[in-house]
Design a protein around this motif. Structure first.
Motif, mmCIF file in Angstrom:
data_model
loop_
_atom_site.group_PDB
_atom_site.id
_atom_site.type_symbol
_atom_site.label_atom_id
_atom_site.label_comp_id
_atom_site.label_asym_id
_atom_site.label_seq_id
_atom_site.Cartn_x
_atom_site.Cartn_y
_atom_site.Cartn_z
ATOM 1 N N MET A 140 0.858 -1.181 0.000
ATOM 2 C CA MET A 140 0.000 0.000 0.000
ATOM 3 C C MET A 140 0.896 1.232 0.000
ATOM 4 N N ASN A 141 0.430 2.296 -0.582
ATOM 5 C CA ASN A 141 1.213 3.527 -0.666
ATOM 6 C C ASN A 141 1.658 3.987 0.713
ATOM 7 N N ASN A 142 2.965 4.083 0.936
ATOM 8 C CA ASN A 142 3.472 4.513 2.239
ATOM 9 C C ASN A 142 3.088 5.951 2.562
ATOM 10 N N ASP A 143 2.902 6.742 1.513
ATOM 11 C CA ASP A 143 2.408 8.107 1.703
ATOM 12 C C ASP A 143 0.900 8.019 1.869
ATOM 13 N N ASP A 144 0.462 7.756 3.083
ATOM 14 C CA ASP A 144 -0.914 7.410 3.414
ATOM 15 C C ASP A 144 -1.913 8.392 2.806
ATOM 16 N N PRO A 145 -2.791 7.931 1.894
ATOM 17 C CA PRO A 145 -3.772 8.822 1.273
ATOM 18 C C PRO A 145 -4.683 9.478 2.294
ATOM 19 N N ALA A 146 -4.917 8.790 3.433
ATOM 20 C CA ALA A 146 -5.825 9.341 4.431
ATOM 21 C C ALA A 146 -5.287 10.634 5.032
ATOM 22 N N ASN A 147 -3.984 10.873 4.896
ATOM 23 C CA ASN A 147 -3.374 12.061 5.476
ATOM 24 C C ASN A 147 -3.605 13.309 4.636
ATOM 25 N N HIS A 148 -3.870 13.137 3.349
ATOM 26 C CA HIS A 148 -3.979 14.322 2.500
ATOM 27 C C HIS A 148 -5.164 14.295 1.551
ATOM 28 N N ILE A 149 -5.985 13.248 1.601
ATOM 29 C CA ILE A 149 -7.195 13.185 0.793
ATOM 30 C C ILE A 149 -8.400 13.362 1.710
ATOM 31 N N LYS A 150 -9.258 14.277 1.380
ATOM 32 C CA LYS A 150 -10.427 14.550 2.219
ATOM 33 C C LYS A 150 -11.454 13.429 2.072
ATOM 34 N N ILE A 151 -11.760 12.781 3.185
ATOM 35 C CA ILE A 151 -12.757 11.716 3.218
ATOM 36 C C ILE A 151 -13.851 12.151 4.182
ATOM 37 N N SER A 152 -15.069 12.267 3.679
ATOM 38 C CA SER A 152 -16.174 12.757 4.497
ATOM 39 C C SER A 152 -16.573 11.729 5.548
ATOM 40 N N GLU A 153 -17.348 12.171 6.535
ATOM 41 C CA GLU A 153 -17.802 11.271 7.597
ATOM 42 C C GLU A 153 -18.680 10.162 7.031
ATOM 43 N N ARG A 154 -19.513 10.497 6.058
ATOM 44 C CA ARG A 154 -20.372 9.473 5.438
ATOM 45 C C ARG A 154 -19.547 8.474 4.632
ATOM 46 N N GLU A 155 -18.490 8.952 3.983
ATOM 47 C CA GLU A 155 -17.605 8.034 3.256
ATOM 48 C C GLU A 155 -16.866 7.129 4.231
ATOM 49 N N LYS A 156 -16.481 7.669 5.390
ATOM 50 C CA LYS A 156 -15.830 6.841 6.417
ATOM 51 C C LYS A 156 -16.790 5.771 6.926
ATOM 52 N N GLU A 157 -18.056 6.154 7.088
ATOM 53 C CA GLU A 157 -19.065 5.185 7.515
ATOM 54 C C GLU A 157 -19.227 4.081 6.479
ATOM 55 N N PHE A 158 -19.239 4.483 5.208
ATOM 56 C CA PHE A 158 -19.328 3.491 4.127
ATOM 57 C C PHE A 158 -18.118 2.554 4.146
ATOM 58 N N LEU A 159 -16.920 3.115 4.348
ATOM 59 C CA LEU A 159 -15.708 2.295 4.394
ATOM 60 C C LEU A 159 -15.799 1.236 5.482
ATOM 61 N N LYS A 160 -16.412 1.584 6.602
ATOM 62 C CA LYS A 160 -16.565 0.633 7.697
ATOM 63 C C LYS A 160 -17.337 -0.609 7.259
ATOM 64 N N TYR A 161 -18.315 -0.395 6.392
ATOM 65 C CA TYR A 161 -19.154 -1.511 5.948
ATOM 66 C C TYR A 161 -18.532 -2.315 4.801
ATOM 67 N N THR A 162 -17.518 -1.771 4.136
ATOM 68 C CA THR A 162 -16.926 -2.499 3.002
ATOM 69 C C THR A 162 -16.255 -3.794 3.447
ATOM 70 N N VAL A 163 -15.848 -3.880 4.709
ATOM 71 C CA VAL A 163 -15.157 -5.090 5.182
ATOM 72 C C VAL A 163 -16.136 -6.164 5.632
ATOM 73 N N THR A 164 -17.432 -5.873 5.602
ATOM 74 C CA THR A 164 -18.450 -6.840 5.997
ATOM 75 C C THR A 164 -18.955 -7.615 4.778
ATOM 76 N N GLU A 165 -19.862 -8.548 5.008
ATOM 77 C CA GLU A 165 -20.447 -9.329 3.920
ATOM 78 C C GLU A 165 -21.731 -8.683 3.399
ATOM 79 N N LEU A 166 -22.080 -7.497 3.903
ATOM 80 C CA LEU A 166 -23.305 -6.825 3.484
ATOM 81 C C LEU A 166 -23.255 -6.447 2.008
ATOM 82 N N SER A 167 -24.371 -6.617 1.333
ATOM 83 C CA SER A 167 -24.480 -6.142 -0.047
ATOM 84 C C SER A 167 -24.585 -4.620 -0.027
ATOM 85 N N TYR A 168 -24.440 -3.984 -1.193
ATOM 86 C CA TYR A 168 -24.563 -2.529 -1.244
ATOM 87 C C TYR A 168 -25.972 -2.076 -0.845
ATOM 88 N N LYS A 169 -26.987 -2.868 -1.175
ATOM 89 C CA LYS A 169 -28.353 -2.528 -0.775
ATOM 90 C C LYS A 169 -28.488 -2.587 0.747
#
Length: 212
Positions: A140-169
């Protein structure tokens, strides 16, 4: 009903040996073998059965595994591709995953591990053994994208669910929004982070502490 598998490997003896091994697995069956990516495409064009899973070698003449998994991602995205190769180097692993492979195994894998990997691939949508996961994280890029790319709170919430088995619906239901809105979060994040798959988003989420 058993999950169907196609083996793509130019070494026919290895392919047939794999077919015999998988024939002993309760949940899976091999429907046919292709010698390379071009042969696979021709079989699809001749109305051969579209499988649930493809076990894909990398080093093949005419059309190798890198080209083949990319073609499959663009033309048959529902097929889950498991790379099965002698090549375990960082470059091969990362390139196959970026091109669309949902799993990676070496050809010296024990049959029980192969069966477990196929089960996990079917249920979870992806499977990487510990050694492959270490390669993914270390590359993974050592220059952590999270340090300089703006990620909204809702996008962070979505990221939390990407590691689960939940479908997008199902994720949309959890986030109290429409599936189309969830898809927009996915597309925006993939664009921001230069990622192409849910697996890539999940790895990013785990690495950067968004997985909960």
């Amino acid at each position: 009903m058993k999950k169907t598998i196609v083996i793509v490997d130019d070494h026919i003896l290895i392919a047939k040996a794999l077919e015999g091994i998988i024939g002993n697995f309760a949940e899976f069956e091999v429907v046919y073998v292709a010698e390379n990516g071009k042969d696979l495409i021709q079989k699809f064009e001749n109305n051969s059965k579209i499988p649930d899973i493809i076990l894909l070698d990398i080093s093949m003449p005419i059309m190798d595994g890198f080209e083949t998994v990319l073609w499959l991602r663009e033309n048959h995205p529902a097929i889950k591709v498991m790379a099965l190769s002698m090549q375990g180097d960082d470059k091969s692993v990362i390139k196959m995953i970026k091109n669309g492979a949902k799993g990676y195994l070496l050809k010296n894998t024990h049959p029980k591990e192969l069966e477990n990997a196929l089960v996990r691939l079917s249920t979870d949508g992806f499977f990487y053994p510990d050694w492959a996961s270490k390669i993914i994280f270390s590359n993974m890029n050592n220059d952590d994208p999270a340090n300089h790319i703006k990620i909204s709170e809702r996008e962070k919430e979505f990221l939390k669910y990407t590691v689960t088995e939940l479908s997008y619906k199902e994720i949309a239901d959890k986030m109290c929004c429409s599936p189309r809105t969830v898809e927009s979060y996915r597309d925006q994040l993939c664009d921001k982070l230069d990622l192409k798959t849910r697996v890539g988003l999940a790895v990013f989420a785990i690495k950067n502490g968004f997985a909960g």
